[in-house]
Design a protein around this motif. Structure first.
Motif, PDB file in Angstrom:
ATOM      1  N   SER A 194     -44.524  63.842  10.382  1.00 11.17           N
ATOM      2  CA  SER A 194     -44.419  62.382  10.386  1.00 11.17           C
ATOM      3  C   SER A 194     -43.422  61.907  11.431  1.00 11.17           C
TER       4      SER A 194
ATOM      5  N   ASP B  24     -51.673  59.809   9.280  1.00 12.53           N
ATOM      6  CA  ASP B  24     -50.646  60.693   8.722  1.00 12.53           C
ATOM      7  C   ASP B  24     -50.958  60.966   7.258  1.00 12.53           C
ATOM      8  N   GLU B  25     -51.460  62.142   6.968  1.00 11.44           N
ATOM      9  CA  GLU B  25     -51.830  62.536   5.597  1.00 11.44           C
ATOM     10  C   GLU B  25     -52.573  61.403   4.884  1.00 11.44           C
TER      11      GLU B  25
HETATM   12 MG    MG Z   1     -45.032  63.232   6.224  1.00 15.87          MG
END
Ligand code: MG
Ligand code: ATP
Ligand code: ADP
Ligand code: SF4
Ligand code: SF4
Ligand code: MG
Lengths: 348, 310, 357
Positions: free
Chosen positions: A63, A195-196
C-alpha cells in the motif's frame, strides 16, 4: 504425487509500450520508535493493456508503494528517499503538488480496500461520482448525474437509476466496491491501481469483483495494477506477477510460468498456502513465522529467517534480482539458490 | 471420519518458527506511552504544568511565599488601605490594608480545592452512572439518561446561584456539593457513550461467552477501555469549575467574607478598579493563568490521546 | 419453521451416540423499528430462521454461507450469549436455555469460541498472559491460582507461541500470532466443543494456512468437536468432515465432505463452489456462471424458496412452495431444493496431473 510433465505454456503476450515504471523506489517512515523502511528498492513496469499483480503479505509495503505512486503518502512521517515513478517517461515524483493532483485525478486512479471509509457517508453515491465530472470535466449537475448513472450501470449495479441517490451505507460491501471502481474509471484513466479490492469481501462477491475488473480492463484497455496477498485471487486475471517481500521484489514473472514453477522459495510458500478445491487432501505448507519488522530488517536475504532453503550465505549476502530461465521468458528472482529451487519445481 | 489431509509430523504442525521469528523488537508501545511521548515534546505542556505546580504550592504552603516575597507580618492597617505596590509589598495592599500578595496567595486554596474536588466528585459520579447506564441499557439506561438530561439542562452558574441563594449559610464543602450536582452530566454522557462503544467489543463478548459475571466485564474490560476520554474531559473541566467558583464568589453568592478567594477579591476590586487597578489585576492574573493552564493541558492531553491527530 | 426436524417433543431419550451439540428448529429474530414512537413489532430481521444441526464427538462440521446469512448470529446463540426466538440448543443432552445460572457456567466450560477478528477480540489493555488466563480466573474451581502461570505457558506452547510472549500486549503481535492467542484462550478450560467463527478470514493466506494447520492438529490431538464457520468452501474442505451450507438463515444443503463436494445438488452450493478461486492461470477462460446480485434482506425474505431471486434454475413452484431440507429421490444427502441438480460435472481435475482426484 509423481512429478508431472510440465504442461506447455503459452508465449507471454506481447506487451504494449511501458506505461507506468517504478524504479528503485525507497520509502521510509520516521517514527519515534525508529525508521520503518517500508519500501526498499521496489521496481516494476506496467504496460498498456496489461494486468500486473503486486503480491505480498500484509506489511510488505504494497500500500505504501501504491500511495507513493499516487502522491498520497503522508509526508511527514513518510519520506521518499530514492527512486522514480514514471508515467510515459515523466517522473511523477518531481511534479509539484498541483500537477500531481491533476495526474492523480485523470490519468491514474485508485480503488481502495476499505470502500466504506473511502466514501463520504453523508453524500449520495451519485453525488460523489458526479463530483468527478463537475470538477474535472466542468459538467453541470444534471449531466454529471446522468454520467454517474451510466457509470453505475457499467459496473453492473442493478437498478442504477434508482440507486444513484442512495447513501454509501445503504449498499452492501460488494456494491460499495463497485461504486469505488466506478469512481476510479470515471475519467478514463490510463492506469488503475486496485489495492486489495476484495480482501474485505467474501468469496462470492470477490469472484464477481475480480470478473468485473477483468471485463472492464478488456473494454477500456487501461493498465491495471492489482495489489493482493492471495495468489489464488489473481490467477484468473493477472498477466504478470511481481512478488514483494519486505519492500523489495523477490520474483517477477509472467503468470502461467510463476504458477507452474515458482522460482523463489517465498513465492512457492505463498502458492502452497492456498487451500485448493482442485487438490483435496493435499496438506498446506505455509511459510512459517511472520513478516519481518520493517524497522529492524534481517541482514542478507530478508527472507532467510523463514526460508526452508536458507544456508549460511543467506544471512550475510543480499541476493540480487537476476534473470532466470531463457531470456525470452523475462523472469527474474532474488535468491542465491534460484537454480536449485527451479530445478525442483519450486520445492526446496 | 478421518482427517481431510495426510497427517504430518507434529513438529512442523506446531510451527516453532512462529515464535523464533522476530516479533516487533521496538520498545513496547501503547497509546498511553505514545501519548506521553507526544506530551513531553510540547513546551506548552511543561509551561502549564509549571503554572499548576506553582499555584498548587501556594495553596499548600501560602506562608512560604509570603515569607519569601514580602515583608508581611500578618498585620493589617486600615491606614494602608488600597495602597499600590511598594518595595517589600510587591502587590500593594487590599481594602483592609493587608498585604495583597499574601491575600492573593491565600486565595488560591479555595479555587484549587473547588476545582479539584468538584471535578473528582463529578468524575466519580459520572464514571459509576455512565458505566451502569451504558452497560445495562434498558430501563436503567432510560432512567439515568433522563436524569442526566435534566441535569444537563440546568445552567451551571445560574443554577448554582439559585441554590446557593436559597441556602445562604454555606462553606466550601456545600458549594462543592452543589457544583458536583450541576457538573456531572456532561461527563456521564461521555462515559455512557464510551461504554456503549466498548461493551460490544469482541473481547468483551469473548469474556461474556466464557461465563464472566457483569461485575468482571465492567471492571476488567469496559472501565479501563472506556475511561480515558472521560478523564480528558475532567481535566478540561477543572478550569471551568475554578472560573465558575470565582464567578459565584464574585456575584456574592459563593464564599462570603471573611473567607479569602480570588472571586471575592475581584468583587471588592470592582468598585475601586479605576483608582486602584492593582486590586483587580493581581487576582485576575492568577485566576486566568490557572484556568488557562488547566484548559490548555486538557487540550494537549486530548490531542495526544486522539490517534487521528497523529 | 423448517420441516425435517426430529420431533422436538421427544423427551430427551437416552442415546448411545448422543451428539455433543444438537440444534433443533433454531431461530433468532431481531425486532425492527420498535422505537418508543412507533408501534412495536412492525417487523423482524430473521437472522436465523429454523436451523437443525448435529455435531458429534471428535467431528468437525463446516458451516458455510455468504456474509450476512446468519452464521455469527447462530454461533452467538449456540454460545448462549443470546436467547433464541424459537428452537432448542442441547449440549450433551442438556437444553442450554433451560439451565440455571450455575449449570450454565458448568456448560460454558465445555464449549468455547474463537472469534473472527484477531484485532478486536483481545483486550488491548491486558497482557497476553492475562488474556489466556482469563477463562481460568472466571472459573477458579478448575485450577488453583498458583498453577495457572504454568498452564498459560503450556497453552501458549500448544498454539506455537513462545511463553515469553505472555508479557506482551496484543498490539505487539501480528495478526496470526493474535489469532493463536485467541485459540489458546479458547482451549484454557479444556473444552470438548470449539466454535470457530471465521477464524482465518481476517488473515493473509500464508498466515491463514498456519492457523488452519494448527486447528487441524489441535482438533486431532485434543479430540475436539468443532463447528467451523467460513465463507470459503476451499477452507472448509481442508478442515471439515461434514458440511452445512447456509442461505438467508436456513440450511440448504448438508452432508459429508465427500457428498457435498462430490455431488453438490443445491444450485447455491454449486455457486459457492464456482466462486472459489483456483490458483491456476491455465484454467482461465473456463468461465463458470457466478452468482448474481446480493443476498436479499433477511427482514423480508422471498416467498417459497429463499434462493429463488438468484437461482438460475428457479421455476414457478419455487415461488410458491418452500422446499424442505430432505433427501430427495436420486440424491444421497439432504437438500432444500425442489429441483436438485444432477450429479453432473465431474469434480474439478488436478490441472498438474490431469487426473481427477
Ligand atoms: Mg495494504
Ligand atoms: N442485533 C441485531 N439486530 C438486527 N439485525 C441483526 C443483528 N445482528 C445481526 N443482524 C442481522 O442478521 C443477519 C445475519 O447476521 P450475521 O452477523 O449472523 O451474518 P454472518 O453470516 O455472520 O455474516 P459475516 O460473514 O459478514 O460475518 C444480517 O442481516 C444482520 O444484519
Ligand atoms: N503512516 C505511517 N507511519 C508509520 N509507518 C507506516 C505508516 N503507514 C505505513 N507504515 C508502515 O509501512 C509498512 C508497510 O505498510 P503497507 O504498505 O500498508 O503494507 P501492505 O503491504 O500490507 O499494504 C508497515 O510496516 C506499516 O506499519
Ligand atoms: S537467498 Fe537464501 S534465504 Fe533468501 S530465499 Fe534464497 S535460499 Fe532462501
Ligand atoms: S427450489 Fe427452486 S429456486 Fe430454490 S434452489 Fe431449488 S431450483 Fe432454485
Ligand atoms: Mg459473521
Amino acid at each position: 504425487m509423481p512429478a508431472a510433465p510440465p504442461p506447455p505454456l503459452p508465449e507471454p503476450p506481447r506487451p504494449g509500450p511501458p506505461l507506468l515504471e517504478v524504479d528503485d523506489l525507497h520509502v521510509e517512515f520516521r517514527t519515534p520508535r525508529g525508521t520503518v523502511r517500508a519500501v526498499n528498492g521496489l521496481g516494476y513496469t506496467l504496460h498498456a493493456g496489461q494486468t500486473l499483480a503486486l503480491l505480498g503479505e500484509s506489511g510488505s509495503g504494497k500500500s505504501v508503494a501504491a500511495l507513493a505512486v499516487m502522491g498520497l503518502l503522508p509526508t511527514p512521517p513518510a519520506r521518499i528517499t530514492r527512486g522514480a515513478v514514471r508515467l510515459h517517461g515523466r517522473d511523477l515524483l518531481r511534479l509539484s503538488d498541483a500537477e500531481h493532483r491533476k495526474v492523480r485525478g485523470t490519468r491514474i486512479a485508485m480503488v481502495f480496500q476499505d470502500a466504506l471509509s473511502a466514501l463520504n457517508p453523508v453524500l449520495t453515491v451519485g453525488h460523489q461520482i458526479g463530483e468527478l465530472f463537475r470538477v474535472h470535466r466542468g459538467l453541470g449537475r444534471r449531466q454529471a448525474r446522468a454520467r454517474a448513472v451510466e457509470l453505475m450501470d457499467r459496473v453492473r449495479i442493478p437498478a442504477a437509476a434508482r440507486r444513484v441517490d442512495d447513501y454509501p451505507h445503504q449498499f452492501s460491501g460488494g456494491m460499495r466496491q463497485r461504486v469505488m471502481i466506478a469512481m476510479a474509471l470515471a475519467l478514463d484513466p490510463e492506469v488503475v491501481i486496485a489495492d486489495e479490492p476484495t480482501t474485505a469481501l467474501d468469496v462470492t462477491v470477490q469472484a464477481q469483483i475480480m470478473r468485473l475488473l477483468a471485463e472492464l480492463q478488456q473494454e477500456t484497455g487501461t493498465g491495471l495494477l492489482l495489489i493482493t496477498h492471495d495468489l489464488g485471487v489473481v490467477a484468473s486475471v493477472a498477466d504478470r506477477i511481481t512478488v514483494m517481500y519486505a519492500g523489495r521484489v523477490v520474483e517477477e514473472s509472467d503468470a502461467p510460468r510463476l504458477y507452474a514453477a515458482p522460482a523463489h522459495p517465498y513465492t512457492r510458500g505463498l502458492l502452497e498456502s492456498v487451500p485448493r478445491l482442485d487438490r483435496p487432501g493435499r496438506r498446506l505448507v505455509p511459510v512459517p513465522g511472520s513478516p519481518p519488522d520493517l524497522a529492524h530488517l534481517p541482514t542478507g536475504c530478508a527472507f532467510h529467517p523463514r526460508c526452508a532453503a536458507a544456508r549460511a550465505r543467506c544471512a550475510d549476502e543480499r541476493p540480487a534480482l537476476l534473470p532466470v530461465g531463457a531470456a525470452a521468458e523475462e523472469r527474474s528472482s532474488a535468491c542465491h539458490f534460484t537454480d536449485e529451487v527451479t530445478a525442483r519445481g519450486g520445492r526446496p | 471420519m478421518t482427517s481431510p489431509h495426510p497427517p504430518g509430523p507434529t513438529g512442523d504442525l506446531l510451527l516453532p518458527a512462529a515464535d523464533t521469528d522476530a516479533p516487533p523488537q521496538a520498545p513496547p508501545a501503547s497509546l498511553s506511552r505514545d501519548a506521553w511521548q507526544q506530551l513531553r515534546a510540547r513546551p506548552v505542556v511543561w509551561a502549564c504544568l509549571a503554572v499548576i505546580a506553582l499555584i498548587g504550592l501556594t495553596a499548600a504552603a501560602p506562608g512560604l511565599f509570603t515569607a519569601l516575597f514580602t515583608d508581611d507580618d500578618g498585620r493589617c492597617e486600615l491606614a494602608r488601605s488600597k495602597l499600590g505596590p511598594t518595595t517589600g509589598h510587591p502587590f500593594g495592599y487590599d481594602l483592609q490594608g493587608c498585604d495583597y500578595l499574601a491575600q492573593v496567595v491565600r486565595g488560591s486554596r479555595p479555587s484549587l480545592l473547588a476545582g479539584v474536588a468538584v471535578t473528582a466528585g463529578a468524575l466519580l459520579v459520572s464514571v459509576v452512572l455512565g458505566l451502569l447506564a451504558g452497560f445495562y441499557g434498558g430501563w436503567v439506561d432510560s432512567l439515568l439518561s433522563r436524569a442526566t438530561e435534566v441535569a444537563f439542562g440546568l445552567p451551571f452558574v445560574l443554577g448554582a446561584t439559585v441554590i446557593l441563594v436559597a441556602f445562604p449559610r454555606h462553606g466550601l464543602g456545600a458549594m462543592t456539593l452543589v457544583l458536583v450536582a450541576l457538573g456531572w452530566s456532561t461527563m456521564t454522557r461521555v462515559m455512557r457513550s464510551q461504554v456503549i462503544a466498548v461493551k460490544d467489543a469482541d473481547y468483551v463478548r469473548a469474556a461474556r461467552m466464557t461465563g464472566a459475571r457483569p461485575s468482571r466485564l465492567m471492571l476488567r474490560h469496559v472501565l479501563p477501555n472506556a475511561v480515558t476520554p472521560v478523564v480528558v474531559v475532567a481535566m478540561l473541566n477543572v478550569g471551568n469549575v475554578i472560573s465558575g467558583e470565582a464567578t459565584l464568589d464574585f456575584l456574592g453568592v459563593g464564599l462570603q467574607y471573611p473567607a479569602v478567594s480570588w472571586g471575592l477579591q475581584l468583587n471588592t476590586a470592582q468598585s475601586y478598579f479605576l483608582d486602584h487597578p492593582h486590586l483587580l489585576a493581581f487576582p485576575a492574573l492568577f485566576l486566568s493563568a490557572t484556568v488557562l493552564s488547566f484548559i490548555l493541558l486538557g487540550d494537549a492531553v486530548r490531542d495526544a490521546y486522539d490517534p487521528k491527530l497523529r | 419453521m423448517s420441516t425435517g426436524a426430529p420431533d422436538p417433543t421427544d423427551p430427551n431419550p437416552p442415546e448411545p451416540d448422543r451428539p455433543v451439540l444438537r440444534v433443533r428448529g433454531l431461530a433468532k429474530h431481531y425486532p425492527t423499528g420498535g422505537g418508543p414512537f412507533r408501534r412495536r413489532g412492525t417487523g423482524a430481521v430473521r437472522a436465523v430462521d429454523g436451523v437443525d444441526l448435529e455435531l458429534h464427538r471428535g467431528e468437525t462440521l463446516g458451516l458455510v454461507g455468504e456474509s450476512g446469512c446468519g452464521k455469527s448470529t447462530l454461533a452467538s446463540v449456540l454460545m448462549g450469549a443470546e436467547r433464541p426466538s424459537a428452537g432448542t440448543v442441547e449440549v450433551d443432552g442438556q437444553d442450554l436455555f433451560a439451565l440455571d445460572r450455575r449449570q450454565l457456567r458448568a456448560v460454558r466450560r465445555r464449549m468455547q469460541m474463537v472469534l473472527q477478528d484477531p484485532y478486536s477480540s483481545l483486550d488491548p489493555r491486558m497482557t497476553i498472559g492475562r488474556i489466556v488466563a482469563e477463562p481460568l480466573a472466571i472459573h477458579p474451581e478448575v485450577l488453583p491460582r498458583e498453577r495457572r502461570p504454568a498452564k498459560v505457558a503450556e497453552l501458549l506452547r500448544l498454539v506455537g507461541l513462545d511463553p515469553a510472549h505472555a508479557d506482551r500486549y496484543p498490539h505487539q503481535l501480528s495478526g496470526g500470532q493474535r489469532q493463536r492467542v485467541g485459540i489458546a484462550r479458547a482451549l484454557a478450560l479444556g473444552p470438548e466443543l470449539l466454535l470457530c467463527d471465521e477464524p482465518v478470514s481476517a488473515l493473509d493466506v500464508s498466515v491463514q494456512a498456519q492457523v488452519l494447520n494448527l486447528l487441524a492438529d489441535l482438533r486431532e490431538r485434543l479430540g475436539l468437536a468443532c463447528l467451523f464457520i467460513a465463507h470459503d468452501l476451499a477452507v472448509v474442505q481442508y478442515l471439515c468432515d461434514r458440511i452445512a451450507v447456509m442461505y438467508l438463515g436456513r440450511i440448504v444443503e448438508t452432508g459429508t465432505r465427500e457428498q457435498v463436494y462430490g455431488s453438490p445438488y443445491h444450485p447455491y452450493t454449486r455457486a459457492l463452489l464456482a466462486a472459489v478461486p483456483v490458483p491456476d492461470p491455465t484454467l482461465r477462460g473456463a468461465q463458470v456462471a457466478l452468482l448474481e446480485g446480493d443476498l436479499p434482506s433477511p427482514a423480508d425474505p422471498p416467498s417459497g424458496c429463499r434462493f429463488r431471486t438468484r437461482c438460475p434454475q428457479a421455476q414457478q413452484r419455487c415461488a410458491q412452495e418452500e422446499p424442505a431440507l430432505t433427501v430427495r429421490p436420486g440424491t444421497d444427502h439432504p437438500t432444500a431444493c425442489h429441483f436438485p441438480l444432477p450429479a453432473q460435472v465431474p469434480p474439478p481435475r488436478d490441472p498438474a496431473t490431469g487426473k481427477a482426484p
